[in-house]
Design a protein around this motif. Structure first.
Motif, short mmCIF file in Angstrom:
data_model
loop_
_atom_site.label_atom_id
_atom_site.label_comp_id
_atom_site.label_asym_id
_atom_site.label_seq_id
_atom_site.Cartn_x
_atom_site.Cartn_y
_atom_site.Cartn_z
N LEU B 87 0.92 -1.73 -0.05
CA LEU B 87 -0.04 -0.36 -0.10
C LEU B 87 1.25 1.34 -0.14
O LEU B 87 0.64 1.95 0.01
CB LEU B 87 -1.18 -0.37 1.14
CG LEU B 87 -1.60 -1.10 1.64
CD1 LEU B 87 -2.81 -0.66 2.89
CD2 LEU B 87 -3.17 -1.19 -0.04
N ARG B 88 1.88 1.64 -0.40
CA ARG B 88 2.89 1.88 -0.40
C ARG B 88 3.07 3.39 -0.93
O ARG B 88 3.01 4.12 -0.72
CB ARG B 88 4.44 1.65 -0.68
CG ARG B 88 5.03 1.41 -1.95
CD ARG B 88 6.20 0.87 -1.64
NE ARG B 88 6.57 0.27 -3.00
CZ ARG B 88 6.07 -0.85 -3.55
NH1 ARG B 88 4.84 -1.61 -3.30
NH2 ARG B 88 6.74 -1.21 -5.15
N HIS B 89 2.30 3.38 -1.30
CA HIS B 89 2.06 4.24 -2.81
C HIS B 89 0.14 4.88 -2.79
O HIS B 89 -0.13 5.90 -3.55
CB HIS B 89 1.88 3.28 -4.00
CG HIS B 89 3.06 3.15 -4.97
ND1 HIS B 89 4.04 4.36 -4.52
CD2 HIS B 89 3.97 2.63 -5.49
CE1 HIS B 89 5.06 3.44 -5.02
NE2 HIS B 89 4.98 2.16 -6.14
N ARG B 90 -0.31 4.72 -1.86
CA ARG B 90 -1.49 5.56 -1.50
C ARG B 90 -1.20 5.88 -0.11
O ARG B 90 -0.58 6.41 0.08
CB ARG B 90 -2.59 3.31 -1.03
CG ARG B 90 -2.42 2.40 -1.42
CD ARG B 90 -3.17 2.73 -3.15
NE ARG B 90 -5.14 2.65 -2.39
CZ ARG B 90 -5.80 1.62 -2.50
NH1 ARG B 90 -5.62 0.38 -2.70
NH2 ARG B 90 -6.84 1.52 -1.60
N SER B 91 -2.33 6.49 -0.17
CA SER B 91 -2.64 7.56 0.92
C SER B 91 -2.66 6.99 2.39
O SER B 91 -2.58 6.08 2.52
CB SER B 91 -3.69 8.61 0.44
OG SER B 91 -5.47 7.94 0.93
N PRO B 94 -5.45 4.14 4.17
CA PRO B 94 -5.40 3.25 4.24
C PRO B 94 -4.02 2.25 4.48
O PRO B 94 -4.87 1.21 5.43
CB PRO B 94 -5.31 2.42 2.55
CG PRO B 94 -5.41 3.65 1.06
CD PRO B 94 -5.26 4.66 2.36
N VAL B 95 -2.88 3.13 4.50
CA VAL B 95 -1.90 2.19 5.69
C VAL B 95 -2.39 1.90 6.80
O VAL B 95 -1.86 1.41 7.37
CB VAL B 95 -1.35 3.45 5.44
CG1 VAL B 95 0.33 2.29 5.90
CG2 VAL B 95 -0.14 2.39 3.59
N SER B 98 -4.72 -0.42 7.70
CA SER B 98 -4.29 -1.74 7.74
C SER B 98 -3.42 -2.33 8.25
O SER B 98 -3.11 -3.66 8.96
CB SER B 98 -2.94 -1.50 5.93
OG SER B 98 -2.47 -2.84 5.89
#
Lengths: 416, 291
Positions: B87-91, B94-95, B98
Motif C-alpha cells: 500500500l506504499r503508494h496509497r494515501s 488505507p495504510v 491496514s
C-alpha cells in the motif's frame, strides 16, 4: 476484539442421542435444526427425519433436548475464568444427562462469548435470546455485565442464573434474575466481622475497583465496619486494568491501616497490587473478596498473597458436595476448581431441579419452582431462595497458606 | 519527600516503557509518513516470545532475549512486506487502516495459538530490588530505565555516526532525493520496520515481569505511547522519549495527589492540552503555510 472462536457459539451435547429418536426430536423445532441434528447423527437419522418431516407430522417436544444458553468470557481479560465457568457448566450437563436427563430429556448447553465487555455480553445474550428453544440462561459472574443485560433479561422473560454479587441486581424488580452466589451484603458482613471480631483489627484501608462490583462492595463494607465500631482510614478506588498501583499502595501505607479490605474485579490487577504492596513494605493483614482466592490470582501473584484471608463462596472443604465436585473437576481438568466453575455447576443443577419440579419449561412455572427451592445442597452452599432471587446467604472464610487455600470457617446468615 | 521520590521513580519506569514503544511509532512515521497502530502488538509479541523461549522451552534468559530480538526483527520485516509495502503508494488512511487490521489479526492469532490466560515471566535480575531509605527501587524498573537510556545512546550513535543510520535518516527526510543519491529506499524502510519491531519487542520483554504476559499487553501500553509521541512532537525522537517520561510521571503523581480512578485520564488531559496549546509537541517545529 473478535476471534474466530468468539464469532460462533459452541454447543455441548453431553450424551448425544442417536437414530430415530434424535431425528424425530429435532424435528419439533425449525427445519434447519432438524437437518443439523440429522446430519450430525448419520445417514439413518437423516432418512428418518426426511420421512417424518412436515408440520402435520410434528411430534411432541417430549424427547427434544432442553436447551440452556450461557454467556461467558471466552476472550478478553476474563477469558481464563470464562473457561472455568464453561467447564463447570459442562460437567453439570454431563452429570444430569448421565442420570437420565430432566423429564426424560437431555440437557444441551449453547455458549456465546461475551468478550469480557458490557456491549459483548448484551450482544451475546441477545444472540441466544433469539432462539426460542432456549428455556433458561446462565448470565455473567460480573455485576457490571449483569446490569448491562438487565433490560434485555426483563424483555425476554425467562430465568437467568447469574453470579454477579452486587446486591442491587436482585433488588431492582427484575423477576427473572436468580443469583447462584451469595451477594456482597454477605461478603461485606463476613469480611468486616472476621477482620474486626476474629482478627481484632479496627483501622481499615479499602481498595476497590470503581466498577459496579467494586463500588457496591466498598459501600457495603464501609457500612458494616461502621456498625462494628471500626474506622476506614483510607478508601482507594482504582480503574480496572491499571498497570501500576504505586499511588494506591503509598496511600495505604501512609494511612497507618492495620488491615486491608478489598474488592478486586480482575486477577491481573489484584496480582500487580499484591506484588507492589509487599515490595513497598506494607505488611498489614488483608481480607479480600473472592477474587483473592482465584486460581489465576494465586498463579500470578505467588508469594505476595501468602497469609492473606479471603471470603470465598466456594471452598472444596466446606461441604461433602463441594469436595465431591472438586475431586471430579481436578480429575477431569488437572487443575484445582474455584468459584468460577462452581457457580455454573450449581446453576445448571438448579435449572434442572426447577424444570423437574415444575414439570415444565414454561418460564412462569420455572420461576415459581426456583423460588420454592429450599435446602438444596449445592457446591457453593445450601440454597434457600428468597423472594428476591438470592439463593445463598453466607460465605466461607479461607486463608492462603503458602499458596494453598485452606478453609477457616463457614459463616451463614438466615434467609430474609 | 520519600513519597515523591517513590512516585517519580515508578513514573519514570513506566514512562520509559511508553517511550520505547513511542520510539517505534516515531521511527516508522519518519520513514513512511504513516502511523503504525500495531506497535503495541509488537510489545505483546516480544513478551510471548520470551515466555515461549525461557519458560516453555527452558532456555537461558540471555538466549531467550537473543532469539526474541531476531524473531522481532524478522517479524518487522515481514510486517513491512505484508502490511505497508503493498500500500506504499496509497494515501495515509488505507495504510493506517491496514496496520489496525494487522494489530487485530496479530492479537487473535496469539489468542488462538497461546490461549487467553495471562502468564508470568521472571525478571531479568533475580532479586526484587533495593531500598534507599524509604524508597524502594524495583529491580525491573531499574532495568527498564537503564535499558531505555542505553538504547537512546545507541540510537543516537547509530543514526549520527554510521552510514546505514545516515541513509535511514536521509530516507525519512526525503525519499526521492535519497533515491537519487543511490540509497536503497525500500531496504531502508524494511530496516526501519525491523528496528521498530525490535524496540517494541524489547518494551514487551521489559514490562512483562510487571504487567504479566497476555494478549492485552500491547493495547495497554500503545495508547499511552501514542499520546507520548504526540506530546513530544510527532516524528521527533527526543520528543518521544520526553513524552513517554512525562506521561509516566504525570499519571503517577496525578493518581496519588488528585485521583486514582482518573489516573488514565491524566495522560489524555495532557494530550488534549498539548493539541490545544502546542499542537506541534514539545520538540516539534511549527509548520506555517504561505498565503
Amino acid at each position: 476484539m473478535t476471534t474466530p472462536e468468539s464469532a460462533m457459539s459452541r454447543t455441548l451435547h453431553a450424551q448425544p442421542q442417536s437414530g430415530m429418536v434424535s431425528a424425530a426430536a429435532a424435528m419439533f423445532w425449525p427445519r434447519a435444526r432438524c437437518w443439523r441434528a440429522a446430519l450430525g447423527h448419520g445417514a439413518a437419522a437423516l432418512l428418518a427425519c426426511a420421512l417424518l418431516a412436515g408440520p402435520e407430522r410434528a411430534v411432541t417436544a417430549d424427547t427434544a433436548p432442553i436447551i440452556i444458553g450461557m454467556v461467558t468470557p471466552l476472550t478478553g481479560p476474563a477469558a481464563e475464568s470464562g473457561r472455568y465457568a464453561e467447564w463447570g457448566a459442562e460437567m453439570a450437563v454431563s452429570e444430569v444427562n448421565a442420570a437420565g436427563g430432566v423429564m426424560g430429556r437431555m440437557l444441551k448447553l449453547v455458549i456465546e462469548d461475551d468478550q469480557t465487555t458490557n456491549p459483548g455480553v448484551v450482544s451475546a445474550f441477545n444472540r441466544l435470546a433469539n432462539d426460542p428453544a432456549i428455556v433458561a440462561f446462565l448470565g455473567s459472574i460480573r455485576s457490571t455485565q449483569v446490569h448491562a443485560m438487565d433490560p434485555d433479561v426483563r424483555r425476554v422473560g425467562k430465568p437467568v442464573f447469574f453470579g454477579g454479587t452486587d446486591p442491587n441486581l436482585t433488588h431492582a424488580g427484575d423477576p427473572w434474575l436468580f443469583r447462584c452466589r451469595p451477594n456482597d451484603t454477605y461478603s461485606a458482613k463476613v469480611i468486616a466481622a472476621f477482620g474486626v471480631e476474629t482478627l481484632g483489627l479496627k483501622k481499615w484501608a479499602l481498595v476497590t475497583s470503581t466498577d459496579a462490583f467494586g463500588s457496591s462492595g466498598a459501600r457495603l463494607l464501609s457500612a458494616e465496619l461502621q456498625s462494628l465500631g471500626a474506622s476506614v482510614v483510607t478508601a482507594q478506588g482504582y480503574a480496572n486494568q491499571t498497570p501500576d498501583f504505586t499511588p494506591v499502595v503509598l496511600a495505604v501505607k501512609g494511612s497507618g491501616a492495620d488491615v486491608i479490605g478489598s474488592y478486586f474485579t480482575f486477577e491481573q490487577d489484584l496480582a500487580i497490587f499484591a506484588r507492589q504492596l509487599r515490595q513497598l513494605g506494607v505488611r498489614s493483614a488483608w481480607v479480600g473478596s473472592p477474587s483473592i482466592t482465584d486460581t489465576a490470582a494465586l498463579h500470578l501473584a505467588g508469594p505476595a498473597l501468602f497469609g492473606t484471608y479471603g471470603v470465598a463462596d466456594f471452598n472444596a472443604d466446606s461441604s461433602p458436595e463441594a469436595r465431591r465436585f472438586a475431586d471430579a473437576y481436578q480429575k477431569l481438568h488437572k487443575i484445582p476448581v474455584d468459584q468460577f466453575a462452581a457457580w455454573t455447576y450449581d446453576a445448571i443443577n438448579l435449572a434442572a431441579l426447577a424444570i423437574g419440579n415444575a414439570k415444565s419449561t414454561d418460564p412462569q412455572g420455572m420461576r415459581a419452582a426456583i423460588l420454592a427451592i429450599r435446602g438444596y445442597k449445592g457446591t457453593e452452599g445450601v440454597y434457600d431462595f428468597d423472594a428476591n432471587g438470592d439463593g445463598l446467604h453466607g460465605y466461607n472464610v479461607v486463608q492462603n497458606k503458602n499458596g494453598k487455600i485452606e478453609f477457616v470457617k463457614r459463616v451463614d446468615f438466615p434467609a430474609p | 519527600m520519600a513519597i515523591i521520590l517513590q512516585l517519580l521513580f515508578t513514573g519514570l519506569g513506566i514512562g520509559a516503557v511508553y517511550a520505547l514503544v513511542a520510539l517505534g511509532f516515531v521511527l516508522i512515521y519518519r520513514a513512511t509518513n504513516v502511523v503504525n497502530f500495531a506497535q503495541g502488538q509488537f510489545a505483546m509479541l516480544g513478551g510471548y516470545c520470551m515466555v515461549i523461549t525461557t519458560v516453555d522451552l527452558g532456555l537461558p534468559y540471555w538466549l531467550g532475549i537473543l532469539i526474541t530480538l531476531v524473531v522481532m526483527a524478522g517479524f518487522g520485516a515481514i510486517f513491512n512486506l505484508g502490511v505497508y509495502y503493498p500500500l506504499r503508494h496509497r494515501s495515509f488512511l488505507p495504510v493506517v487502516i491496514s496496520t489496525i487490521g494487522a494489530s487485530i489479526l496479530i492479537t487473535n492469532l496469539v489468542l488462538g495459538l497461546y490461549g487467553p490466560e495471562p502468564t508470568t515471566l521472571p525478571g531479568v535480575i533475580d532479586f526484587p530490588g533495593v531500598s534507599l531509605g524509604a524508597v524502594f527501587l524495583d529491580s525491573q524498573y531499574l532495568v527498564i530505565i537503564a535499558v531505555t537510556l542505553i538504547l537512546v545512546l545507541l540510537q543516537y550513535f547509530f543514526f549520527e555516526h554510521t552510514l546505514v543510520g545516515k541513509k535511514m535518516q536521509a530516507v525519512s527526510q526525503d525519499k526521492e532525493v535519497a533515491s537519487l543519491l543511490g540509497i536503497n529506499v525500500t531496504g531502508m524502510i524494511m530496516l526501519t520496520f525491523a528496528y521498530s519491531a525490535v524496540l517494541g519487542g524489547i518494551a514487551g520483554v521489559l514490562v512483562a515481569p510487571i504487567l504479566f504476559v497476555s494478549v492485552g499487553l500491547g493495547a495497554q501500553i500503545a495508547l499511552k505511547a501514542f499520546a507520548a509521541s504526540i506530546i513530544g512532537g510527532f516524528g521527533d525522537v527526543p520528543g518521544a522519549i520526553a513524552g513517554g517520561l512525562i506521561i509516566g510521571v504525570a499519571e503517577t503523581l496525578g493518581a496519588f495527589y488528585i485521583s486514582v480512578p482518573y489516573k488514565d485520564a491524566f495522560a489524555f488531559i495532557l494530550l488534549f492540552a498539548f493539541l490545544l496549546i502546542r499542537p506541534q509537541g514539545i520538540f516539534g517545529e511549527k509548520v506555517s503555510q504561505k498565503a
